[in-house]
Design an enzyme around this catalytic site. Structure first.
Site, PDB file in Angstrom:
ATOM      1  N   ASP A 291     -71.036 -40.585 -12.702  1.00 62.71           N
ATOM      2  CA  ASP A 291     -69.797 -40.029 -13.251  1.00 62.71           C
ATOM      3  C   ASP A 291     -69.741 -40.133 -14.771  1.00 62.71           C
ATOM      4  OD1 ASP A 291     -69.196 -39.928 -10.590  1.00 62.71           O
ATOM      5  OD2 ASP A 291     -67.248 -40.909 -10.769  1.00 62.71           O
ATOM      6  N   ASP A 292     -68.847 -39.331 -15.324  1.00 60.57           N
ATOM      7  CA  ASP A 292     -68.364 -39.432 -16.722  1.00 60.57           C
ATOM      8  C   ASP A 292     -69.311 -38.866 -17.778  1.00 60.57           C
ATOM      9  OD1 ASP A 292     -66.421 -40.824 -15.367  1.00 60.57           O
ATOM     10  OD2 ASP A 292     -66.494 -42.629 -16.586  1.00 60.57           O
ATOM     11  N   HIS A 341     -65.675 -33.501 -12.734  1.00 56.94           N
ATOM     12  CA  HIS A 341     -64.933 -34.774 -12.839  1.00 56.94           C
ATOM     13  C   HIS A 341     -63.739 -34.598 -13.776  1.00 56.94           C
ATOM     14  CE1 HIS A 341     -64.344 -38.982 -12.266  1.00 56.94           C
ATOM     15  NE2 HIS A 341     -64.899 -39.410 -13.367  1.00 56.94           N
ATOM     16  N   HIS A 345     -60.843 -36.631 -18.065  1.00 54.90           N
ATOM     17  CA  HIS A 345     -60.670 -37.889 -17.348  1.00 54.90           C
ATOM     18  C   HIS A 345     -59.257 -38.451 -17.346  1.00 54.90           C
ATOM     19  CE1 HIS A 345     -62.015 -41.708 -15.534  1.00 54.90           C
ATOM     20  NE2 HIS A 345     -63.151 -41.086 -15.286  1.00 54.90           N
ATOM     21  N   HIS A 435     -72.253 -44.778 -13.185  1.00 55.78           N
ATOM     22  CA  HIS A 435     -71.837 -44.033 -14.377  1.00 55.78           C
ATOM     23  C   HIS A 435     -73.011 -43.881 -15.335  1.00 55.78           C
ATOM     24  CE1 HIS A 435     -68.082 -45.613 -12.693  1.00 55.78           C
ATOM     25  NE2 HIS A 435     -67.498 -44.559 -13.242  1.00 55.78           N
TER      26      HIS A 435
HETATM   27 NI    NI Z   1     -64.838 -41.452 -14.048  1.00 53.86          NI
END
Ligand code: NI
Length: 485
Positions: A291-292, A341, A345, A435
């Site tokens: 993620d991210d 995603h 965020h 991540h």
């Molecule tokens: Ni995230």
């Protein structure tokens, strides 16, 4: 809400900025008014060389939600220092002013960025901060500038000719605001550097001053911004300010003031190119999810996955993806699945339906623009889902994917611990949360891959866990497990 314009190969992203001073606008809502002089054309970050994105998080302490991202330029260390200082200051202030634990909804800090200008000579970075402290989002903007000629980074008032420039602009802005109605508190409009901390130019060369929510009037006004006409502001500018004004106007000449028709053709659904090569009915499968990103360590992660012949699912942020579409193409080409995603965020459960649709839709478009396929999966930031999130997801045709193995890699930046949690938590059908913005997570990956393969697991993308049964838009998935660990 969002507009993308392509003019003869030069793309500018016009962000969703609200009409200024309209009493009906809530701080929640953005309204795009193309003719509004306070709209700023932002630079397409994928056209800017030597640009990387950085992220600050707090890890999951069960209390605050923090996601602060900002750009970093190879060519401008002094700007990087100023920008990262500003990001750290915001985080520090937020942490100091919020308690951990017990608060619902959880306090949240979010920072994203856009580029007002980016050439070899001049860079303007607009940082937008959102704070959620119980009931509403409070949004503020700060714009930092860098001038190559003097090799200096400076705050927005540096565009103006000293104190007299600031006073002149404050007077012009006040005169405009007063006309907008009694909600504006003209006593708040003073020649203070703090108030004028977000200045940029629109395509006509007018100086756009943006104010924070609730700064010059009631919060119900939403975004308040004023455009000081180019001719009036010219004598009030510093030499760097004049260069910035010229630069933005020159760019606008290449991109004429015509709203072109954007061809929207729905791309095919995103799939892993190697999907179907493993049958998870007959083999034990796990899905690693990252993620991210994309971030500074994503390329190394892709090398590691390639060496191990493993696939993963990447839940990318639209803001990061827009700065580096090439790495999304690489993910897709190497058999990984690129997924959504959100743009920057923010916790979707704290947003209105229109904002949820905006942040997810913009990211869908950005990813589709990069890889030619539209994502079918969304991972909601912080795993937060409510009925509005599900409804928007269904409408967009995406499934919501959370996880059932949390490596806590944002909290514990320790490759050994991260690998241990991934491997111990793994079971047939597991969805493992990692991540790729953390160096220590990427450091843990060789160990994770070795040990999982040693235990007989195939590393697949999320939809492969569900095989022919497929995944439904709007549904929430946390694991493809048929049997518990
Ligand atoms: Ni995230």
């Amino acid at each position: 809400m969002r507009k993308r314009r392509f003019f003869g190969g030069i793309a500018t992203l016009a962000f969703s900025l609200a009409a200024c001073g309209v009493a009906t606008a809530s701080p929640e809502r953005d309204v795009t008014v193309p003719a509004d002089p306070t709209m700023i054309d932002f630079v397409d970050p994928s056209k800017v060389g030597g640009l990387a994105t950085r992220t600050l998080t707090e890890g999951d302490s069960g209390g605050r939600q923090v996601h602060v991202s900002y750009p970093e330029f190879d060519a401008a260390p002094k700007l990087n220092e100023a920008v990262s200082k500003e990001a750290e200051r915001r985080l520090h202030d937020f942490v100091r002013s919020t308690r951990v634990g017990g608060l619902e909804p959880r306090p949240e800090l979010n920072m994203d960025w856009a580029l007002d200008a980016a050439t070899d000579d001049l860079i303007g970075v607009r940082l937008r901060t959102g704070e959620f402290l119980g009931a509403n989002w409070g949004n503020s903007t700060t714009t930092l500038w860098y001038d190559k000629q003097s090799d200096q980074a400076f705050t927005s008032p540096g565009l103006l000719d000293g104190d007299s420039g600031l006073h002149g602009v404050a007077e012009l802005v006040k005169n405009q605001l007063v006309k907008r109605g009694p909600e504006i508190d003209q006593n708040e409009v003073t020649a203070s550097a703090n108030l004028f901390d977000s200045l940029a130019f629109n395509r006509a060369g007018d100086l756009v001053a943006e104010f924070d929510d609730c700064q010059v009037g009631p919060c119900s006004l939403g975004r308040v911004a004023v455009a000081v006409p180019a001719r009036q502001v010219e004598p009030l500018l510093s030499p760097a300010g004049r260069r910035a004004q010229d630069l933005v106007r020159e760019t606008a000449m290449v991109a004429p003031l015509v709203t072109p028709k954007v061809m929207v053709s729905r791309s095919p659904d995103a799939v892993s190119q190697n999907a179907g090569s493993v049958d998870c009915k007959v083999r034990k499968c796990v899905a690693l999810t990252f993620d991210d990103g994309p971030g500074p360590y994503t390329a190394r992660l892709l090398d590691l996955l390639q060496q191990a012949d493993a696939r993963a699912t990447f839940f990318t942020l639209g803001a990061n993806a827009s700065a580096d579409p090439a790495i999304l193409r690489r993910m897709s080409k190497e058999g990984h699945l690129v997924a959504n995603h959100s743009w920057a965020h923010r916790d979707l459960a704290k947003l209105s339906s229109s904002k949820i649709a905006d942040t997810l839709g913009r990211t869908q478009d950005t990813i589709a623009g990069a890889i030619g396929q539209t994502p079918t999966l969304v991972r909601p930031p912080y795993g937060a889902v409510n009925i509005d999130v599900r409804t928007v997801a269904r409408r967009l045709g995406v499934s919501l994917v959370n996880w059932d193995v949390d490596t806590l890699d944002l909290r514990d930046r320790d490759p050994r611990l991260v690998a241990q949690r991934a491997v111990r938590g793994a079971h047939d059908g597991a969805i493992i949360l990692l991540h790729d913005i953390e160096r220590t997570t990427v450091d843990a990956v060789p160990d994770i891959l070795n040990r999982l393969k040693g235990k007989g697991y195939a590393l697949v993308t999320v939809p492969e866990l569900y095989g022919a049964a497929g995944m439904r838009p709007g549904n929430v998935y946390t694991s493809g497990a048929v049997s518990a660990p």
